[in-house]
Design a protein around this motif. Structure first.
Motif, PDB file in Angstrom:
ATOM      1  N   ALA A 110       5.235  -1.488  30.239  1.00 14.18           N
ATOM      2  CA  ALA A 110       4.743  -2.874  29.411  1.00 14.18           C
ATOM      3  C   ALA A 110       4.160  -4.128  29.756  1.00 14.18           C
ATOM      4  N   VAL A 111       4.285  -4.877  31.768  1.00 15.31           N
ATOM      5  CA  VAL A 111       3.962  -5.565  32.163  1.00 15.31           C
ATOM      6  C   VAL A 111       2.992  -5.292  33.299  1.00 15.31           C
ATOM      7  N   MET A 125      -0.989  -8.704  31.385  1.00 12.71           N
ATOM      8  CA  MET A 125      -1.592  -7.162  29.999  1.00 12.71           C
ATOM      9  C   MET A 125      -0.414  -7.862  29.588  1.00 12.71           C
ATOM     10  N   LEU A 126      -0.494  -7.207  28.344  1.00 16.23           N
ATOM     11  CA  LEU A 126       1.420  -6.648  27.637  1.00 16.23           C
ATOM     12  C   LEU A 126       0.746  -6.046  27.096  1.00 16.23           C
ATOM     13  N   ALA A 167       5.117 -13.187  24.475  1.00 19.07           N
ATOM     14  CA  ALA A 167       5.981 -12.250  24.587  1.00 19.07           C
ATOM     15  C   ALA A 167       6.653 -12.769  23.514  1.00 19.07           C
ATOM     16  N   SER A 168       7.216 -13.371  23.610  1.00 19.37           N
ATOM     17  CA  SER A 168       8.065 -14.363  22.946  1.00 19.37           C
ATOM     18  C   SER A 168       7.539 -14.388  21.341  1.00 19.37           C
ATOM     19  N   LEU A 169       7.114 -14.817  20.786  1.00 14.33           N
ATOM     20  CA  LEU A 169       5.975 -14.844  19.373  1.00 14.33           C
ATOM     21  C   LEU A 169       6.484 -13.587  18.977  1.00 14.33           C
ATOM     22  N   LEU A 170       5.625 -12.394  20.004  1.00 15.92           N
ATOM     23  CA  LEU A 170       5.875 -10.996  19.318  1.00 15.92           C
ATOM     24  C   LEU A 170       6.832 -10.759  19.757  1.00 15.92           C
ATOM     25  N   VAL A 211       8.771  -9.694  22.039  1.00 18.38           N
ATOM     26  CA  VAL A 211       8.396  -8.467  23.155  1.00 18.38           C
ATOM     27  C   VAL A 211       9.711  -9.311  24.590  1.00 18.38           C
ATOM     28  N   GLU A 212      10.011  -8.421  24.849  1.00 18.83           N
ATOM     29  CA  GLU A 212      11.207  -8.741  25.983  1.00 18.83           C
ATOM     30  C   GLU A 212      10.241  -9.605  27.092  1.00 18.83           C
TER      31      GLU A 212
END
Length: 401
Positions: free
Chosen positions: A229-230, A331-332, A393-396, A398-399
């Motif tokens: 994930a990250v 990286m996400l 991550a917040s915009l997408l 994603v946790e």
């Protein structure tokens, strides 16, 4: 063919005025990024992959659309290419044997065969002198009955064809172990003892035909449901002593294999003070991948040489220099889950953030858990990179990490 390698002069046009061509078995995103790196250096490229819309095939000069074991496809690949690599470990080793008999092929069939089989892989790691989690091989009912009680709770993993959490089952009791092995159709498996983990990390090395080896600094990884994930890549992500131990172990593994190409070794970092630490050390090797790796994608934006640049250099017999990282990076992974109900993610808002680099792989179908792309955030400091990555991550949706 290990002694018949390309020379630096093979870049660009050869003596006949024709471009030197490099081939890759596999047409996924790793093949796509290899192709792009090779093309920047002036090479023509050929992809062999059965998928008519494979990400690598769509951007390569040539796409041979056949099965990996198709004799005619392999002949075409050998005829067109000066050297051949692979982008994923489940390419049949037999195909690499055929290719390696006629062209420099890296990694070798032997190295890929070991990485394809967890049982062989564990044996190789032992020969390399690196620590692994306590484990048992289960190939029969007798093996199942003989499993030591202290290996439970554990993770039962199929010996072959497991990736991104597939072919893995957590088991806590002997009854659960038996049921899991039955559910996996009784195929050869490895049972690994579950250890108290503080973190996960990986090291990417590149080793040339002459044994020269360079590496990237260890990157710290977070997995969710068995899928990366990250990745956090900067100096502060791990203590220096652990980083040095991980790099040394990865190089030992590559050297023991006489490996040529880019190799990723994944590690578990044990919880401080765990009872296993006295015998295993702070790091335990999880597995190796004989190819560039998802956790190394940040190198495209944060380093002066990417893992794919090094893949081209190792294959072509070009000089290897130690890559330098110029920016902290996070990286996400971008999975198909982001395209909920066909809605496009908020790319405009994400790309308005400083230091954001968007990489989409050209895949036309967004399925749950499918790797559709990645987002790398680069910054002058780890704090800045993490803060911006959390905003993205917040915009997408994603946790957070």
């Amino acid at each position: 063919m290990s002694g018949s390698v390309l020379l630096p002069g093979a870049i660009g046009l050869n003596g006949d005025g024709q471009p030197t061509t490099l081939g890759v078995m596999g047409g996924g995103q790793l093949g796509r990024m290899f192709v792009q790196a090779a093309q920047i250096m002036g090479y023509f490229t050929v992809v062999l992959d059965p998928d008519v819309i494979s990400p690598a095939g769509l951007v390569s000069h040539h796409h041979i659309q056949t099965d990996y074991l198709d004799p005619q496809g392999l002949v075409q690949l050998m005829q067109r290419c000066a050297a051949i690599t692979t982008e994923f470990e489940n390419v049949p080793a037999g195909a690499l044997v055929t290719l390696g008999a006629a062209r420099p092929t890296a990694p070798s069939a032997d190295a890929v065969a070991i990485a394809q089989d967890r049982i062989q892989e564990k044996a190789h790691l032992a020969r390399s002198g690196v620590p692994v989690a306590p484990y048992a091989v289960i190939e029969s009912a007798a093996d199942l009955a003989a499993v030591a009680d202290d290996l439970l709770p554990g993770i039962l993993k199929t010996a072959r064809l497991g990736y991104d959490g597939k072919g893995q089952v957590r088991v806590g009791t002997r009854a659960e172990l038996a049921a899991a092995w039955k559910a996996l159709k009784g195929v050869p498996c490895v049972l690994e003892k579950m250890l108290p983990l503080a973190a996960e990390c990986s090291v990417i090395v590149a080793r040339g035909w002459n044994g020269e080896c360079v590496h990237f600094a260890p990157q710290r990884n977070l997995h969710r449901q068995g899928i990366l994930a990250v990745t956090q890549a900067y100096e502060e992500n791990m203590p220096l002593a652990l980083s040095q131990q991980a790099v040394e172990a990865a190089k030992n593994i590559a050297n023991e294999l006489h490996y040529v190409g880019v190799l990723c070794v994944e590690f578990f970092v044990l919880t401080e003070g765990s009872p296993e630490r006295a015998s295993l050390g702070a790091l335990v090797v999880n597995e190796m991948a004989p190819r560039p790796h998802n956790s190394g994608h940040y190198t495209l934006d944060a380093c002066d040489l990417s893992q794919f640049d090094l893949q081209v250099r190792t294959l072509a017999g070009l000089p290897l220099v130690q890559p330098r990282q110029h920016s902290a990076a996070v990286m996400l992974n971008l999975l198909g889950d982001l395209w909920v109900n066909g809605v496009t993610p908020r790319w405009n808002a994400v790309l308005a953030l400083p230091g954001v680099h968007l990489h989409l792989y050209g895949k036309l179908q967004a399925n749950k858990g499918r790797k559709m792309g990645h987002l790398t955030v680069t910054a002058a400091s780890a704090a800045q990179a993490n803060a911006t990555a959390l905003q993205a991550a917040s915009l997408l949706g994603v946790e957070a990490f």
